[in-house]
Each structure stands twice: as structure tokens, then as C-alpha cells.
Design a protein around this motif. Structure first.
Motif, PDB file in Angstrom:
ATOM      1  N   ALA A   1       2.925 -27.986 -10.051  1.00  0.00           N
ATOM      2  CA  ALA A   1       3.028 -28.053 -11.508  1.00  0.00           C
ATOM      3  C   ALA A   1       4.201 -27.243 -12.025  1.00  0.00           C
ATOM      4  O   ALA A   1       4.888 -27.650 -12.966  1.00  0.00           O
ATOM      5  N   GLN A   2       4.464 -26.080 -11.406  1.00  0.00           N
ATOM      6  CA  GLN A   2       5.561 -25.232 -11.870  1.00  0.00           C
ATOM      7  C   GLN A   2       6.911 -25.923 -11.688  1.00  0.00           C
ATOM      8  O   GLN A   2       7.759 -25.901 -12.579  1.00  0.00           O
ATOM      9  N   ALA A   3       7.116 -26.543 -10.515  1.00  0.00           N
ATOM     10  CA  ALA A   3       8.382 -27.237 -10.267  1.00  0.00           C
ATOM     11  C   ALA A   3       8.547 -28.411 -11.228  1.00  0.00           C
ATOM     12  O   ALA A   3       9.652 -28.690 -11.707  1.00  0.00           O
ATOM     13  N   ALA A   4       7.436 -29.106 -11.511  1.00  0.00           N
ATOM     14  CA  ALA A   4       7.504 -30.236 -12.433  1.00  0.00           C
ATOM     15  C   ALA A   4       7.907 -29.784 -13.831  1.00  0.00           C
ATOM     16  O   ALA A   4       8.657 -30.466 -14.537  1.00  0.00           O
TER      17      ALA A   4
ATOM     18  N   THR B   1      11.912 -28.005 -25.504  1.00  0.00           N
ATOM     19  CA  THR B   1      10.964 -29.024 -25.958  1.00  0.00           C
ATOM     20  C   THR B   1      10.587 -29.959 -24.817  1.00  0.00           C
ATOM     21  O   THR B   1       9.410 -30.311 -24.636  1.00  0.00           O
ATOM     22  N   THR B   2      11.578 -30.362 -24.011  1.00  0.00           N
ATOM     23  CA  THR B   2      11.306 -31.249 -22.875  1.00  0.00           C
ATOM     24  C   THR B   2      10.382 -30.584 -21.869  1.00  0.00           C
ATOM     25  O   THR B   2       9.445 -31.208 -21.353  1.00  0.00           O
ATOM     26  N   VAL B   3      10.641 -29.299 -21.579  1.00  0.00           N
ATOM     27  CA  VAL B   3       9.790 -28.567 -20.641  1.00  0.00           C
ATOM     28  C   VAL B   3       8.359 -28.480 -21.160  1.00  0.00           C
ATOM     29  O   VAL B   3       7.393 -28.689 -20.420  1.00  0.00           O
ATOM     30  N   LEU B   4       8.199 -28.170 -22.421  1.00  0.00           N
ATOM     31  CA  LEU B   4       6.857 -28.041 -22.996  1.00  0.00           C
ATOM     32  C   LEU B   4       6.112 -29.374 -22.958  1.00  0.00           C
ATOM     33  O   LEU B   4       4.905 -29.414 -22.682  1.00  0.00           O
ATOM     34  N   GLU B   5       6.830 -30.458 -23.215  1.00  0.00           N
ATOM     35  CA  GLU B   5       6.195 -31.775 -23.165  1.00  0.00           C
ATOM     36  C   GLU B   5       5.741 -32.113 -21.754  1.00  0.00           C
ATOM     37  O   GLU B   5       4.665 -32.696 -21.553  1.00  0.00           O
ATOM     38  N   GLN B   6       6.571 -31.737 -20.754  1.00  0.00           N
ATOM     39  CA  GLN B   6       6.209 -32.018 -19.366  1.00  0.00           C
ATOM     40  C   GLN B   6       5.112 -31.094 -18.853  1.00  0.00           C
ATOM     41  O   GLN B   6       4.454 -31.400 -17.859  1.00  0.00           O
ATOM     42  N   SER B   7       4.907 -29.960 -19.519  1.00  0.00           N
ATOM     43  CA  SER B   7       3.897 -29.020 -19.054  1.00  0.00           C
ATOM     44  C   SER B   7       2.478 -29.542 -19.245  1.00  0.00           C
ATOM     45  O   SER B   7       1.568 -29.175 -18.506  1.00  0.00           O
ATOM     46  N   GLY B   8       2.304 -30.399 -20.247  1.00  0.00           N
ATOM     47  CA  GLY B   8       0.961 -30.918 -20.519  1.00  0.00           C
ATOM     48  C   GLY B   8       0.065 -29.930 -21.233  1.00  0.00           C
ATOM     49  O   GLY B   8      -1.101 -30.232 -21.494  1.00  0.00           O
TER      50      GLY B   8
ATOM     51  N   SER C   1      -1.454 -20.513 -24.983  1.00  0.00           N
ATOM     52  CA  SER C   1      -0.723 -20.624 -23.717  1.00  0.00           C
ATOM     53  C   SER C   1       0.618 -21.334 -23.912  1.00  0.00           C
ATOM     54  O   SER C   1       1.640 -20.937 -23.350  1.00  0.00           O
ATOM     55  N   ARG C   2       0.619 -22.383 -24.729  1.00  0.00           N
ATOM     56  CA  ARG C   2       1.863 -23.111 -24.994  1.00  0.00           C
ATOM     57  C   ARG C   2       2.845 -22.224 -25.759  1.00  0.00           C
ATOM     58  O   ARG C   2       4.059 -22.239 -25.487  1.00  0.00           O
ATOM     59  N   SER C   3       2.338 -21.413 -26.692  1.00  0.00           N
ATOM     60  CA  SER C   3       3.196 -20.517 -27.465  1.00  0.00           C
ATOM     61  C   SER C   3       3.816 -19.456 -26.572  1.00  0.00           C
ATOM     62  O   SER C   3       4.987 -19.099 -26.730  1.00  0.00           O
ATOM     63  N   VAL C   4       3.032 -18.927 -25.625  1.00  0.00           N
ATOM     64  CA  VAL C   4       3.545 -17.923 -24.696  1.00  0.00           C
ATOM     65  C   VAL C   4       4.654 -18.512 -23.834  1.00  0.00           C
ATOM     66  O   VAL C   4       5.700 -17.898 -23.624  1.00  0.00           O
ATOM     67  N   MET C   5       4.424 -19.736 -23.326  1.00  0.00           N
ATOM     68  CA  MET C   5       5.440 -20.390 -22.502  1.00  0.00           C
ATOM     69  C   MET C   5       6.705 -20.651 -23.309  1.00  0.00           C
ATOM     70  O   MET C   5       7.822 -20.424 -22.828  1.00  0.00           O
ATOM     71  N   LYS C   6       6.550 -21.090 -24.552  1.00  0.00           N
ATOM     72  CA  LYS C   6       7.706 -21.371 -25.393  1.00  0.00           C
ATOM     73  C   LYS C   6       8.545 -20.118 -25.604  1.00  0.00           C
ATOM     74  O   LYS C   6       9.780 -20.149 -25.490  1.00  0.00           O
ATOM     75  N   LYS C   7       7.887 -19.004 -25.894  1.00  0.00           N
ATOM     76  CA  LYS C   7       8.613 -17.764 -26.132  1.00  0.00           C
ATOM     77  C   LYS C   7       9.351 -17.309 -24.871  1.00  0.00           C
ATOM     78  O   LYS C   7      10.496 -16.867 -24.925  1.00  0.00           O
ATOM     79  N   SER C   8       8.690 -17.436 -23.726  1.00  0.00           N
ATOM     80  CA  SER C   8       9.314 -17.050 -22.463  1.00  0.00           C
ATOM     81  C   SER C   8      10.553 -17.900 -22.178  1.00  0.00           C
ATOM     82  O   SER C   8      11.596 -17.384 -21.761  1.00  0.00           O
ATOM     83  N   LEU C   9      10.458 -19.201 -22.415  1.00  0.00           N
ATOM     84  CA  LEU C   9      11.592 -20.096 -22.193  1.00  0.00           C
ATOM     85  C   LEU C   9      12.727 -19.812 -23.167  1.00  0.00           C
ATOM     86  O   LEU C   9      13.908 -19.870 -22.803  1.00  0.00           O
TER      87      LEU C   9
END
Length: 299
Positions: A109-112, A143-150, A156-164
Motif C-alpha cells: 500500500a505504501q508503494a502504491a 492530491t493524486t497521492v491522497l486519492e490513491q491512498s483510499g 488520518s487523511r489530514s495527517v498524511m496531507k500535512k506530511s506530504l
């Protein structure tokens, strides 16, 4: 005869005025395409009481730069990641991350997710000295990464967005790649002349550069810097001071790098929210290299 003699005496007395000085900078053409391989290795050491923790980060990638437009004093470039490889190892916890974005393994999932960073064009406005004036498009990658993350909308999505955003947002990309581009002087220089500039952001650097030598095809430059690494996030903070050494070889005609090496050492204090106000002695040693692996011109 008298005029010729006068001119000869003038050149002998003031050689730098009419000869021996060179205007260094970028001379790019619309359609120039440069493909660069980047490798970075960072060793982080933290110690507290009798416990130590070693963290090793390895990142490599292939980045393509294409000149879209030549303006009066700047260039509009498009760049994109063709490949990214991440590996993080901890002396206490083993491998924390091992991702090859271009070749995601089934079920990884991480590589995807990181695959979403690839082949997304981002535009950069570059000054002739190498100052990156603006980057536009980093948010589209995120945005593309977040969409692919599912991941659904939520914490959790907000944390990932901030990190990216901290690594691949437009501002972060400008700060990161300015290290690779911004090293040319304002005025013409001769061999062994020096000049200075400054990087800002999470890595602040007061750089002193020197023209080591010139040939008909290459420019050789070295640099020394005092650096400050600072990060103030809710979960952790870091304030380190140190030094940085840079050596580079650039193409004399285009000004684009052929090879570049950046070594840094810094030490100071870091804190972690889960440990309260405890200050942790921290050192970071890193080396980043860039190498031009392909160059072409397209119409």
C-alpha cells in the motif's frame, strides 16, 4: 603605436577589467531536457541517558527538467519525478519503510501511495543565477497521492496531507531544489574569486562560494556554509547548527549541473511531544549527490 602601447599597459595593470572575468549563470533554451539522478543518505543519532537511537534515511530518485519558456531574466521549467526510492532503518525497530515507487509490489500500500508522486508535472520559475522564484503544481501531486491512498476524509487523511505538504508542497519543493540550482554570482568573476548567497526554509544556509576553475566545457565551483536546521511541529521539534560543504561541476554553455555533492554535519537538540519537554541531544550527518544522466533537446 602609442595607442597600442597604452592599451597593452592598461591590460597588464588592470587585467580583470577587460579579461579574465566570466559571467556565470544559466543559458537555457526552450526544449532543453535534463534528467538528473539524486541520491541522499542521512544518519540521525539521538542519545538520552544510557540509550541511543540511530536512524538511517536513504532516498534516491530520477527527476526530469524541461525548459518550457525563456523569458528576459528567468526561465519557466517543468519538472517531474520519474522514480523515487525510500528506505528508513532504525537501530531499535529495524526497517520502518522500504518503498520503490515506480515498481510497487503487489499488496504494498505504501508503494502504491508514493507511486502517485511520479510523472506529475510541476512548473518552476528559475532565475539566471539559480534562484527558484516560484513553484506551482506541488499540490496536484499531493492530491493524486491522497486519492490513491483510499483514506476517507478525516484525521488520518489530514495527517498524511500535512506530511506530504512538508516534503512535496510547492514551497517545500522550491526550498529543496534551490540547493541544486542556486550557486551563481551576481557579477562576473575570475578564478579563485568568492561570492555569497543564502538559503532559507527548514534548512537555512549562509553560503560562501568560490570559482575553482574553468575550461571550455566545464565550470568548477566549491562552497562552504554555516547551516541551521529547524523544525517546529506539534509532534516534534528540532534545532541543530552545523556546517555544509558543496562541490559541483556545471556545463559551461548551459550552466546546468553535471555533478554535485553536498555534505553536512549538524548537532543540537530535538524534542518529542510524547516525551514532554525532554531535550534529546541529536546529530545529523548527510550527503546528497546529483548527477546528470541524460540531456536532449526537443522541439
Amino acid at each position: 603605436m602609442e595607442r597600442t602601447l597604452y592599451r597593452l599597459l592598461f591590460l597588464l595593470c588592470f587585467p580583470g577589467v577587460l579579461m579574465g572575468q566570466d559571467t556565470l549563470g544559466y543559458q537555457l533554451r526552450k526544449g532543453d531536457v535534463f534528467t538528473v539522478e539524486q541520491k541522499a543518505e542521512q544518519h540521525i543519532s539521538q542519545s538520552l541517558d544510557d540509550t541511543s537511537h540511530e536512524l538511517t534515511n536513504r532516498v534516491s530518485g530520477v527527476i526530469q527538467f524541461r525548459v518550457l519558456e525563456q523569458k528576459d531574466s528567468t526561465y519557466l521549467l517543468e519538472f517531474m519525478f520519474n522514480d523515487l526510492i525510500f528506505k528508513i532503518e532504525s537501530s531499535l525497530q529495524g526497517v520502518l519503510l522500504d518503498v520503490h515507487a515506480a515498481e510497487p509490489r503487489a499488496g504494498d500500500a505504501q508503494a502504491a501511495i508514493f507511486n502517485g508522486l511520479l510523472n506529475i508535472p510541476v512548473q518552476m520559475e528559475l532565475g539566471r543565477r539559480g534562484k527558484i522564484l516560484e513553484v506551482v503544481g506541488g499540490e496536484q501531486m499531493i492530491t493524486t497521492v491522497l486519492e490513491q491512498s483510499g483514506l476517507p476524509e478525516g484525521f488520518s487523511r489530514s495527517v498524511m496531507k500535512k506530511s506530504l505538504e512538508e516534503q512535496y508542497g510547492s514551497e517545500a519543493l522550491a526550498e529543496s531544489y534551490e540547493q541544486m540550482t542556486y550557486f551563481y554570482p551576481r557579477k562576473p568573476v575570475s578564478k579563485n574569486d568568492g561570492w555569497s548567497n543564502r538559503f532559507e526554509g527548514k534548512l537555512e544556509a549562509e553560503n560562501t562560494w568560490k570559482l575553482d576553475s574553468l575550461t571550455t566545457e566545464r565550470t568548477y565551483i566549491s562552497g562552504m556554509a554555516n547551516i541551521l536546521i529547524k523544525s517546529d511541529e506539534p509532534s516534534n521539534s528540532m534545532h541543530l547548527k552545523g556546517t555544509q560543504q558543496t562541490t559541483l561541476i556545471a556545463d559551461r554553455k548551459s550552466g546546468f549541473i553535471r555533478e554535485m555533492s553536498v555534505r553536512s554535519e549538524a548537532e543540537g537538540i530535538s524534542t518529542a511531544a510524547q516525551m514532554g519537554a525532554v531535550e534529546i541531544p541529536t546529530t545529523i550527518n548527510s550527503i546528497v549527490t546529483y548527477r546528470l544522466i541524460a540531456q536532449k533537446h526537443v522541439q
